[in-house]
Scaffold this motif. Structure first.
Motif, PDB file in Angstrom:
ATOM      1  N   THR A 156       0.930  -1.243  -0.008  1.00  0.00           N
ATOM      2  CA  THR A 156       0.000   0.041   0.007  1.00  0.00           C
ATOM      3  C   THR A 156       0.789   1.145   0.061  1.00  0.00           C
ATOM      4  N   CYS A 157       0.665   2.239  -0.868  1.00  0.00           N
ATOM      5  CA  CYS A 157       1.197   3.659  -0.992  1.00  0.00           C
ATOM      6  C   CYS A 157       0.936   4.191   0.121  1.00  0.00           C
ATOM      7  N   SER A 158       2.070   4.909   0.928  1.00  0.00           N
ATOM      8  CA  SER A 158       1.905   5.736   1.980  1.00  0.00           C
ATOM      9  C   SER A 158       1.421   7.047   1.849  1.00  0.00           C
ATOM     10  N   ILE A 159       1.344   7.321   0.440  1.00  0.00           N
ATOM     11  CA  ILE A 159       0.794   8.728   0.261  1.00  0.00           C
ATOM     12  C   ILE A 159      -0.739   8.612   0.173  1.00  0.00           C
ATOM     13  N   GLU A 213       1.428   1.492 -10.799  1.00  0.00           N
ATOM     14  CA  GLU A 213       2.779   1.835 -11.418  1.00  0.00           C
ATOM     15  C   GLU A 213       3.891   2.196 -10.378  1.00  0.00           C
ATOM     16  N   PRO A 214       4.261   1.179  -9.425  1.00  0.00           N
ATOM     17  CA  PRO A 214       5.342   1.305  -8.447  1.00  0.00           C
ATOM     18  C   PRO A 214       6.545   1.567  -8.757  1.00  0.00           C
ATOM     19  N   PHE A 244       6.437   3.750  -3.701  1.00  0.00           N
ATOM     20  CA  PHE A 244       5.395   4.714  -4.037  1.00  0.00           C
ATOM     21  C   PHE A 244       4.810   4.460  -5.267  1.00  0.00           C
ATOM     22  N   CYS A 245       3.484   5.072  -5.346  1.00  0.00           N
ATOM     23  CA  CYS A 245       2.845   5.123  -6.761  1.00  0.00           C
ATOM     24  C   CYS A 245       3.730   6.314  -7.660  1.00  0.00           C
ATOM     25  N   LYS A 246       3.888   6.183  -8.537  1.00  0.00           N
ATOM     26  CA  LYS A 246       4.656   6.805  -9.552  1.00  0.00           C
ATOM     27  C   LYS A 246       4.025   8.370  -9.457  1.00  0.00           C
TER      28      LYS A 246
END
Length: 428
Positions: free
Chosen positions: A16-19, A26-27, A36-38
């Motif tokens: 899971t992306c922390s943002i 698209e990690p 993170f997600c791009k």
């Protein structure tokens, strides 16, 4: 199962992306090895004025470089597929459960509709049967009224013919008297025209001639009896109709042989009250010994019957119908199982139909006169407020070899309930 769910949750947290707090899309991996997600990291750095850093560990990344993590992307895609499949299965299960629930509700509603349709059919059928019965009853009333009308008009016509006949006879007598007087007057005129000696002889003859006596008034008053056909005419006809109406109120009397020793009766055996002092009574198997009960002298095994009972302002009473075979020695509950179909009053305004269990009645007006209707053929006992004929309650399946009108004054409660109970008679 709990361990599997915990592991699954940990894996989802790692991916899971922390943002955006969603599964990676698209990690990309920064130099600090955090993912993170791009789109998320670019958006995060876009508003950054200083040296870019990792949102998670704050390690600086002046070059703002990252690399696509294909391995993580494949794992995320695999997890997303699994989650989608789980959600699909869960949703399918929820939809299936909802469908079953709605199916059950649908069947219930269909059954309720079927029952409502059946009730409508039953109501229409019963209403038509009742309407036919009402038409028959009114036809009988119309027939009684028509017969009364014919009889009354025939009586009036007979009186008219009698009066006219007597007046014609009187007129005939008057005409005969007029003729005789005219003849006599003519003779007098002729005699007055003669002045000879024969005049005295004719005068003497006229004086001795007997003139026919004629009544100047009819023998009796021939005026029609107007008051007989006016005044409270409808009420008089109603009283005469009552003799033909069925069932009309029965002229019941109390049966002293069945009465509890503490009951005292009026001379005509239509009134009863309870006293503190037991009366000296005969030893009878018909007598009630435990409660202040009494039956009517009249019993019924067929037909339709109706009677009215004055209860006035009594604070408690029981009345209705009892089977002739009821146990009169023991204190038993008044209910159909024990051969009683009764209405009860307690505490001035608490009315109950003594079914099993009893039914509380909510009455707009406290009846001072109660009507009891017994239909032996239909096995029915119904109660009415006899002052306005509002229906109070009906027992069905009242089965007995012989029925007896039943009364209970209940104990006087220190003179609070001493008002007599009376069987009402119509004086016709």
């Amino acid at each position: 199962m709990a361990g599997d769910r915990h592991t699954e949750q940990n894996l989802k947290d790692e991916l899971t992306c922390s943002i955006c707090c969603e599964l990676f899309r698209e990690p990309v991996m920064l130099e600090c090895m955090h993912h993170f997600c791009k789109a998320c990291i670019l958006r995060f750095w876009q508003g950054y004025q200083k040296v870019a850093s990792c949102p998670q560990c704050r390690r600086e990344s002046p070059s703002r470089t990252f690399r696509t993590s294909y391995l993580v992307a494949r794992v995320v895609e695999r997890v997303r597929q699994c989650i989608t499949e789980q959600q699909r299965r869960k949703l399918q299960k929820q939809l299936e459960d909802a469908l079953k629930s709605h199916q059950i509700k649908l069947e219930d509603l269909v059954q309720m509709k079927r029952m409502a349709d059946q009730r409508i059919y039953t109501i229409k059928e019963n209403s038509e049967a009742l309407a036919e019965k009402v038409r028959v009853e009114f036809k009988c009333l119309h027939q009684i009224l028509e017969e009364e009308e014919r009889a009354t008009l025939a009586e009036l016509g007979k009186e008219k013919e009698g009066a006219v006949l007597m007046l014609k006879m009187h007129i005939q007598q008057l005409e005969e008297g007029i003729s005789e007087l005219k003849k006599t007057m003519e003779s007098i005129h002729q005699a007055m025209s003669k002045m000879g000696d024969e005049f005295l002889l004719e005068v003497e003859d006229l004086k001795t001639r007997r003139i026919k006596y004629v009544e100047t008034q009819p023998i009796k008053n021939l005026e029609l009896h107007k008051e007989k056909y006016t005044g409270p005419f409808q009420y008089k006809i109603w009283k005469r109709m009552l003799k033909s109406i069925h069932p009309a109120p029965s002229l019941l009397t109390f049966d002293q042989e069945s009465a509890h020793p503490n009951l005292v009766f009026s001379r005509d055996l239509t009134g009863v009250t309870e006293t503190d002092i037991p009366q000296v009574v005969s030893n009878s198997s018909k007598r009630f010994l435990q409660c202040v009960n009494v039956l009517a002298s009249e019993t019924f095994e067929s037909g339709r019957h109706y009677w009215e009972v004055w209860v006035g302002n009594k604070i408690k009473w029981d009345l209705g119908v009892a089977a002739e075979s009821v146990d009169r020695k023991a204190k038993v509950k008044l209910c159909p199982e024990n051969g009683y179909w009764t209405l009860r009053l307690r505490n001035r305004n608490e009315y109950s139909a003594m079914t099993s269990p009893l039914v509380r009645l909510s009455l707009e007006n406290c009846p001072r006169k109660v009507g009891v209707y017994l239909d032996c053929g239909e096995q029915k006992v119904a109660f009415y407020n006899a002052e306005d004929m509002v229906h109070l309650f009906t027992f069905t399946q009242a089965d007995a070899h012989r029925f007896c009108p039943f009364f209970s004054t209940c104990f006087s409660e220190g003179h609070q309930n001493v008002e007599p109970m009376r069987i009402c008679h119509l004086n016709l």
